[in-house]
Design a protein around this motif. Structure first.
Motif, mmCIF file in Angstrom:
data_model
loop_
_atom_site.group_PDB
_atom_site.id
_atom_site.type_symbol
_atom_site.label_atom_id
_atom_site.label_comp_id
_atom_site.label_asym_id
_atom_site.label_seq_id
_atom_site.Cartn_x
_atom_site.Cartn_y
_atom_site.Cartn_z
ATOM 1 N N LYS A 1 -25.077 -4.707 -3.324
ATOM 2 C CA LYS A 1 -25.681 -3.663 -3.562
ATOM 3 C C LYS A 1 -24.848 -2.273 -3.353
ATOM 4 O O LYS A 1 -24.771 -1.365 -4.221
ATOM 5 C CB LYS A 1 -26.961 -3.412 -2.595
ATOM 6 C CG LYS A 1 -27.952 -2.049 -2.622
ATOM 7 C CD LYS A 1 -28.919 -1.729 -1.732
ATOM 8 C CE LYS A 1 -29.584 -0.536 -1.947
ATOM 9 N NZ LYS A 1 -30.699 -0.399 -0.911
ATOM 10 N N GLU A 2 -23.861 -2.428 -2.447
ATOM 11 C CA GLU A 2 -23.229 -1.072 -2.057
ATOM 12 C C GLU A 2 -21.837 -1.248 -2.398
ATOM 13 O O GLU A 2 -21.148 -0.006 -2.569
ATOM 14 C CB GLU A 2 -23.282 -0.840 -0.522
ATOM 15 C CG GLU A 2 -24.742 -0.253 -0.110
ATOM 16 C CD GLU A 2 -24.782 -0.339 1.440
ATOM 17 O OE1 GLU A 2 -23.704 0.077 1.995
ATOM 18 O OE2 GLU A 2 -25.908 -0.386 1.982
ATOM 19 N N GLY A 3 -21.046 -2.433 -2.558
ATOM 20 C CA GLY A 3 -19.938 -2.551 -2.784
ATOM 21 C C GLY A 3 -19.024 -2.320 -1.298
ATOM 22 O O GLY A 3 -19.533 -2.465 -0.369
ATOM 23 N N VAL A 4 -17.740 -2.303 -1.528
ATOM 24 C CA VAL A 4 -16.825 -2.264 -0.320
ATOM 25 C C VAL A 4 -16.240 -0.814 -0.398
ATOM 26 O O VAL A 4 -15.683 -0.354 -1.804
ATOM 27 C CB VAL A 4 -16.255 -3.474 0.085
ATOM 28 C CG1 VAL A 4 -17.150 -4.547 0.272
ATOM 29 C CG2 VAL A 4 -15.096 -3.808 -1.180
ATOM 30 N N CYS A 5 -15.315 -0.328 0.526
ATOM 31 C CA CYS A 5 -14.418 0.582 0.483
ATOM 32 C C CYS A 5 -13.032 0.102 0.999
ATOM 33 O O CYS A 5 -13.225 -0.336 2.187
ATOM 34 C CB CYS A 5 -14.978 1.690 1.450
ATOM 35 S SG CYS A 5 -14.053 3.149 1.194
ATOM 36 N N TYR A 6 -11.951 0.343 0.328
ATOM 37 C CA TYR A 6 -10.636 -0.051 1.142
ATOM 38 C C TYR A 6 -9.809 1.165 1.367
ATOM 39 O O TYR A 6 -9.781 2.075 0.733
ATOM 40 C CB TYR A 6 -9.682 -0.984 0.007
ATOM 41 C CG TYR A 6 -10.415 -2.255 -0.396
ATOM 42 C CD1 TYR A 6 -10.534 -3.388 0.292
ATOM 43 C CD2 TYR A 6 -11.274 -2.439 -1.455
ATOM 44 C CE1 TYR A 6 -10.840 -4.447 0.132
ATOM 45 C CE2 TYR A 6 -11.649 -3.603 -2.062
ATOM 46 C CZ TYR A 6 -11.617 -4.620 -1.183
ATOM 47 O OH TYR A 6 -12.101 -5.908 -1.674
ATOM 48 N N THR A 7 -9.552 1.242 2.756
ATOM 49 C CA THR A 7 -8.457 2.237 3.094
ATOM 50 C C THR A 7 -7.104 1.828 3.511
ATOM 51 O O THR A 7 -7.213 0.828 4.131
ATOM 52 C CB THR A 7 -9.313 2.892 4.399
ATOM 53 O OG1 THR A 7 -10.449 3.465 3.737
ATOM 54 C CG2 THR A 7 -8.463 4.194 4.717
ATOM 55 N N ARG A 8 -6.320 2.396 2.834
ATOM 56 C CA ARG A 8 -4.897 1.859 3.233
ATOM 57 C C ARG A 8 -3.927 3.282 3.399
ATOM 58 O O ARG A 8 -4.155 3.902 2.465
ATOM 59 C CB ARG A 8 -4.604 1.063 2.162
ATOM 60 C CG ARG A 8 -3.155 0.341 2.403
ATOM 61 C CD ARG A 8 -2.963 -0.892 1.285
ATOM 62 N NE ARG A 8 -2.953 -0.395 0.018
ATOM 63 C CZ ARG A 8 -2.513 -1.048 -0.915
ATOM 64 N NH1 ARG A 8 -1.865 -2.154 -0.868
ATOM 65 N NH2 ARG A 8 -2.729 -0.610 -2.150
ATOM 66 N N VAL A 9 -3.014 3.216 4.281
ATOM 67 C CA VAL A 9 -1.821 4.254 4.093
ATOM 68 C C VAL A 9 -0.635 3.557 3.660
ATOM 69 O O VAL A 9 -0.343 2.572 4.173
ATOM 70 C CB VAL A 9 -1.750 4.531 5.668
ATOM 71 C CG1 VAL A 9 -0.703 5.545 5.607
ATOM 72 C CG2 VAL A 9 -2.891 5.387 6.259
ATOM 73 N N LEU A 10 -0.386 3.888 2.683
ATOM 74 C CA LEU A 10 0.926 3.597 2.033
ATOM 75 C C LEU A 10 2.214 4.205 2.548
ATOM 76 O O LEU A 10 2.040 5.493 2.430
ATOM 77 C CB LEU A 10 1.063 3.660 0.538
ATOM 78 C CG LEU A 10 -0.458 3.259 -0.173
ATOM 79 C CD1 LEU A 10 -0.422 3.535 -1.903
ATOM 80 C CD2 LEU A 10 -0.355 1.448 -0.290
ATOM 81 N N PRO A 11 3.168 3.680 3.145
ATOM 82 C CA PRO A 11 4.425 4.465 3.652
ATOM 83 C C PRO A 11 5.108 5.192 2.600
ATOM 84 O O PRO A 11 4.960 4.794 1.162
ATOM 85 C CB PRO A 11 5.266 3.513 4.237
ATOM 86 C CG PRO A 11 4.920 2.241 3.536
ATOM 87 C CD PRO A 11 3.276 2.129 3.163
ATOM 88 N N ASP A 12 5.930 5.970 2.992
ATOM 89 C CA ASP A 12 7.078 6.877 2.026
ATOM 90 C C ASP A 12 8.125 5.915 1.986
ATOM 91 O O ASP A 12 9.302 5.987 2.953
ATOM 92 C CB ASP A 12 7.283 8.117 2.723
ATOM 93 C CG ASP A 12 8.154 8.998 1.801
ATOM 94 O OD1 ASP A 12 8.388 8.557 0.849
ATOM 95 O OD2 ASP A 12 8.831 10.039 2.465
ATOM 96 N N GLY A 13 8.086 4.962 0.963
ATOM 97 C CA GLY A 13 9.080 4.086 1.149
ATOM 98 C C GLY A 13 8.489 2.833 1.272
ATOM 99 O O GLY A 13 7.921 2.754 2.360
ATOM 100 N N ASP A 14 9.046 1.592 1.105
ATOM 101 C CA ASP A 14 8.580 0.315 1.532
ATOM 102 C C ASP A 14 9.064 0.133 2.816
ATOM 103 O O ASP A 14 10.104 0.520 3.340
ATOM 104 C CB ASP A 14 9.448 -0.735 0.751
ATOM 105 C CG ASP A 14 8.686 -1.042 -0.722
ATOM 106 O OD1 ASP A 14 8.023 -0.186 -1.027
ATOM 107 O OD2 ASP A 14 9.484 -1.668 -1.479
ATOM 108 N N ASP A 15 7.936 -0.500 3.482
ATOM 109 C CA ASP A 15 8.266 -1.040 5.195
ATOM 110 C C ASP A 15 8.196 -2.374 4.915
ATOM 111 O O ASP A 15 7.144 -3.180 5.103
ATOM 112 C CB ASP A 15 7.332 -0.305 5.774
ATOM 113 C CG ASP A 15 7.332 -0.794 7.230
ATOM 114 O OD1 ASP A 15 8.237 -1.587 7.846
ATOM 115 O OD2 ASP A 15 6.386 -0.362 8.132
ATOM 116 N N ILE A 16 9.494 -3.038 5.237
ATOM 117 C CA ILE A 16 9.452 -4.721 4.999
ATOM 118 C C ILE A 16 9.090 -5.393 6.250
ATOM 119 O O ILE A 16 8.696 -6.541 6.180
ATOM 120 C CB ILE A 16 10.824 -5.209 4.742
ATOM 121 C CG1 ILE A 16 11.888 -4.754 5.584
ATOM 122 C CG2 ILE A 16 11.256 -4.749 3.118
ATOM 123 C CD1 ILE A 16 13.244 -5.486 5.165
#
Length: 191
Positions: A33-48
């Protein structure tokens, strides 16, 4: 080929949906009914060092913040720039779909992946996937979902030169951690 680990798990989306509906009917009804919500913090540049470590530049294929904003907006993703240059993204998605060719309901989401692996200095895995109102996914439902994937998933151990094509609408896929050195090439295609 990784020295150890690194398998790709695949599972039939419709089988996953049916088992979850049988075992967690109230939560599945709410997700439908509602779906889902994804929250993510993408760094400034890749973080291996992080499983969520792809930076906003690599995610949106640009070094220009305005272009990243346009790409995020085009995908229906809300965003916020953080003081350290990271980009916080919030995306609402339907999580269960009817596959057009088979007319079957499918578990078309990354709920378990986000819940179990999106953890680092910037991200809290328990807040990575929520209901749109911010309510967290019930831990017991996530435990059930993990068990379902263990039951229906098939683990593919990679060999040098292997190629796999997955119909993303009918099969779920995941990657277990592997040891370096490793190189994975991936591409998405549409009809």
């Amino acid at each position: 080929v990784p020295q150890s680990g690194g398998q790709t798990s695949i599972a039939h989306s419709n089988v996953t949906y049916n088992l979850m509906k049988e075992r967690e009917p109230e939560c599945v009804k709410k997700i439908e009914k509602e779906g889902v919500c994804y929250t993510r913090v993408l760094p400034d540049g890749d973080d291996i060092t992080s499983t969520v470590g792809r930076g906003w530049q690599n995610t949106y294929l640009t070094n220009d913040r305005k272009e990243a904003e346009k790409a995020a907006t085009k995908r229906g993703t809300k965003f916020e720039w953080l003081p350290d240059g990271s980009m916080k993204t919030v995306t609402n998605r339907t999580a269960i779909q009817v596959e057009e060719r088979t007319k079957q309901k499918t578990w078309f989401n990354s709920i378990i992946g986000a819940y179990t692996t999106w953890e680092d200095a910037r991200n809290d895995r328990k807040k990575a996937v929520t209901f749109p109102n911010g309510e967290q996914m019930p831990e017991e439902v996530m435990d059930t979902l993990e068990r379902v994937f263990e039951e229906v998933g098939v683990n593919i151990t990679w060999q040098h030169g292997d190629v796999m094509m997955v119909d993303n609408r009918l099969a779920l896929h995941a990657r277990s951690p592997g040891t370096a050195p490793r190189r994975i090439l991936a591409a998405l295609c549409d009809e």
